[in-house]
Design an enzyme around this catalytic site. Structure first.
Site, mmCIF file in Angstrom:
data_model
loop_
_atom_site.group_PDB
_atom_site.id
_atom_site.type_symbol
_atom_site.label_atom_id
_atom_site.label_comp_id
_atom_site.label_asym_id
_atom_site.label_seq_id
_atom_site.Cartn_x
_atom_site.Cartn_y
_atom_site.Cartn_z
ATOM 1 N N LEU A 81 0.577 -1.071 0.011
ATOM 2 C CA LEU A 81 -0.367 0.596 0.017
ATOM 3 C C LEU A 81 0.635 1.117 0.025
ATOM 4 O O LEU A 81 0.654 2.418 -0.331
ATOM 5 C CB LEU A 81 -0.802 0.027 1.240
ATOM 6 C CG LEU A 81 -2.111 -0.800 0.999
ATOM 7 C CD1 LEU A 81 -2.484 -0.923 2.618
ATOM 8 C CD2 LEU A 81 -3.303 -0.891 0.553
ATOM 9 N N GLY A 106 6.029 4.624 4.649
ATOM 10 C CA GLY A 106 6.971 5.443 5.282
ATOM 11 C C GLY A 106 7.531 5.216 6.077
ATOM 12 O O GLY A 106 8.863 4.520 5.703
ATOM 13 N N VAL A 132 3.751 -0.409 4.163
ATOM 14 C CA VAL A 132 2.591 -1.011 4.586
ATOM 15 C C VAL A 132 1.923 -1.966 3.722
ATOM 16 O O VAL A 132 2.211 -1.660 2.445
ATOM 17 C CB VAL A 132 1.525 -0.023 4.642
ATOM 18 C CG1 VAL A 132 0.129 -0.148 5.417
ATOM 19 C CG2 VAL A 132 2.576 1.794 6.332
ATOM 20 N N LYS A 179 2.354 -2.828 8.787
ATOM 21 C CA LYS A 179 3.297 -2.432 8.669
ATOM 22 C C LYS A 179 4.553 -2.998 9.151
ATOM 23 O O LYS A 179 4.756 -4.050 9.846
ATOM 24 C CB LYS A 179 3.266 -0.631 9.190
ATOM 25 C CG LYS A 179 4.110 -0.084 9.492
ATOM 26 C CD LYS A 179 4.258 1.333 10.388
ATOM 27 C CE LYS A 179 3.375 1.980 9.845
ATOM 28 N NZ LYS A 179 3.936 2.646 8.524
ATOM 29 N N ASP A 237 3.933 12.214 15.472
ATOM 30 C CA ASP A 237 3.703 11.913 14.336
ATOM 31 C C ASP A 237 2.599 12.197 12.558
ATOM 32 O O ASP A 237 2.465 11.682 12.184
ATOM 33 C CB ASP A 237 4.641 10.857 13.545
ATOM 34 C CG ASP A 237 4.599 11.373 12.272
ATOM 35 O OD1 ASP A 237 5.483 12.506 12.110
ATOM 36 O OD2 ASP A 237 4.866 10.289 11.189
#
Length: 407
Positions: free
Chosen positions: A18, A21, A26, A40, A134
């Site tokens: 997907l 980061g 992910v 993740k 975050d």
């Protein structure tokens, strides 16, 4: 160490990648029961930091207990072995960053739903003793117009020298509070700052501290005021409070909910070890972006509908009663008085029910309707002849019959 786009990871079957980061990739996956989840998988340099993983492992239990309608909950985790990973609820949609990049700023109800949803999510996260650390447009997923917060607690748990030395930026300049950038003690107020920056970006279509190299943006966060030029006026005071340089001057997430005209979410977990206490905040005024109330329960909707129907009957019956009494007054005076008396008794009975229920507005409405019917009766007999009134009454009766049979 790259993770394949398809394969098996523990009990989870990876379907497709997907995105990625600062902490991992992910993947869309299926759990053992065939439900879609988001997995993740931590980057190799993150997985190699034993201190960071130990801290994350201590926080996972708390993270798993956080629940809320605007949160992608942590469902499972495996932080041992060659490929540590976290499993969260899969939310189908696009990130807020992608939506704003292609569609421009949010307005009206869309903006209100975003602000309220993110505030409610932060309140639930903070009640569990977790700091997101975050929050930014890339960590907000919009699905069917509703916002969902992802990756809460990960940045704070993985804040270690080993991770940062590998080049991972713990947070995004422009959404990090001045206290984070200056290395001071960080608490839940930093998330409120990030909330303000994220909502400001959504409302105006541009980051409140501008764009450019990370050091330049960080300098503006610490030394300049945010640019809220294109933010709707009803939102500017609240965002201004959230983006204050002093963390103690910012509202809490619960106060954000109150000022946005919504109740804070119920406490889902007791305070946990290591919870960062919220700063004491000044009392803030409740703010409502629109006159429309938040949707209530089904019973409340039914009660409002019944009250609307009752008012229509009171007014409609008053108009018909006044017309009937005026039309027959010349020919059958007793019937004229009987019609008015019957309507008056009905109105007084309804007003009595309002008194018993403590509904002053209902009592006032009934009394005004009764007085209006008498006024209508007097005006009709003064302005129109008996023949005209009979014709008008006949017309009204024909219309009512047609309406009744048409239904």
């Amino acid at each position: 160490m790259s993770v394949p786009t398809a394969g098996q990871l523990g009990p989870y079957r990876l379907l497709s990648r997907l995105g990625a980061g600062g902490f991992g990739e992910v993947h869309l996956a299926l759990d053992p029961d065939g439900h879609t989840v988001a997995v993740k998988v931590l980057h190799p340099h993150v997985a190699a930091d034993e201190v960071a993983l130990a801290r994350l492992a201590r926080e996972v239990e708390t993270m798993q207990r956080v629940r809320g309608p605007h949160i992608a909950e942590v469902l499972d985790a495996s932080l041992t072995g060659a490929r540590p990973y976290l499993v969260t609820r899969y939310v189908q949609g696009r990130s807020l960053a992608a939506v704003l990049a292609t569609g421009g700023p949010l307005r009206g109800e869309e903006l209100v739903r975003l602000a309220r949803g993110l505030a409610e999510a932060l309140a639930s996260i903070h009640e569990a003793g977790i700091v997101h650390r975050d929050l930014k447009p890339a960590n907000v997923i919009l699905g069917d117009g509703e916002p969902y917060v992802i990756d809460f607690g990960i940045a704070c748990a993985l804040d270690s020298a080993g991770v940062t030395a590998s080049g991972t930026v713990l947070g995004t300049p422009g959404y990090l509070g001045p206290e984070v950038l200056e290395g001071r003690e960080t608490g839940s107020a930093a998330d409120v700052f990030a909330w303000g920056a994220t909502v400001a970006y959504a409302a105006s279509g541009r980051p409140p501290y501008g764009t450019g190299p990370a050091p330049a943006v960080a300098y503006r966060v610490v030394h300049h005021e945010p640019d809220l030029t294109d933010v709707p006026s009803w939102l500017v005071p609240l965002l201004g409070d959230c983006l204050r340089a002093d963390p103690a001057a910012r509202p809490t997430a619960a106060q954000l909910c109150a000022r946005l005209g919504m109740a804070a979410p119920p406490v889902t977990v007791p305070p946990q070890r290591g919870r960062v206490p919220d700063h004491a905040e000044p009392v803030t005024e409740e703010w409502r972006p629109e006159k429309r109330d938040a949707p209530g329960s089904v019973e409340e909707a039914r009660a409002r509908h019944r009250d609307k129907v009752r008012k229509r009957w009171v007014v409609g019956a008053g108009v018909v009663s006044g017309l009937v009494a005026a039309a027959v007054r010349q020919y059958v005076p007793e019937m004229s008085l009987l019609v008015l008396a019957a309507y008056g008794v009905g109105v007084l009975a309804d007003a009595g029910l309002g008194v018993a229920a403590g509904a002053r507005a209902r009592v006032l409405f009934d009394l005004v309707s009764g007085a209006g019917t008498v006024g209508l009766y007097l005006a009709l007999i003064a302005l129109f002849s008996p023949v005209t009134l009979l014709l008008a009454l006949a017309t009204v009766m024909v219309v009512l019959v047609l309406v009744a049979f048409a239904g």
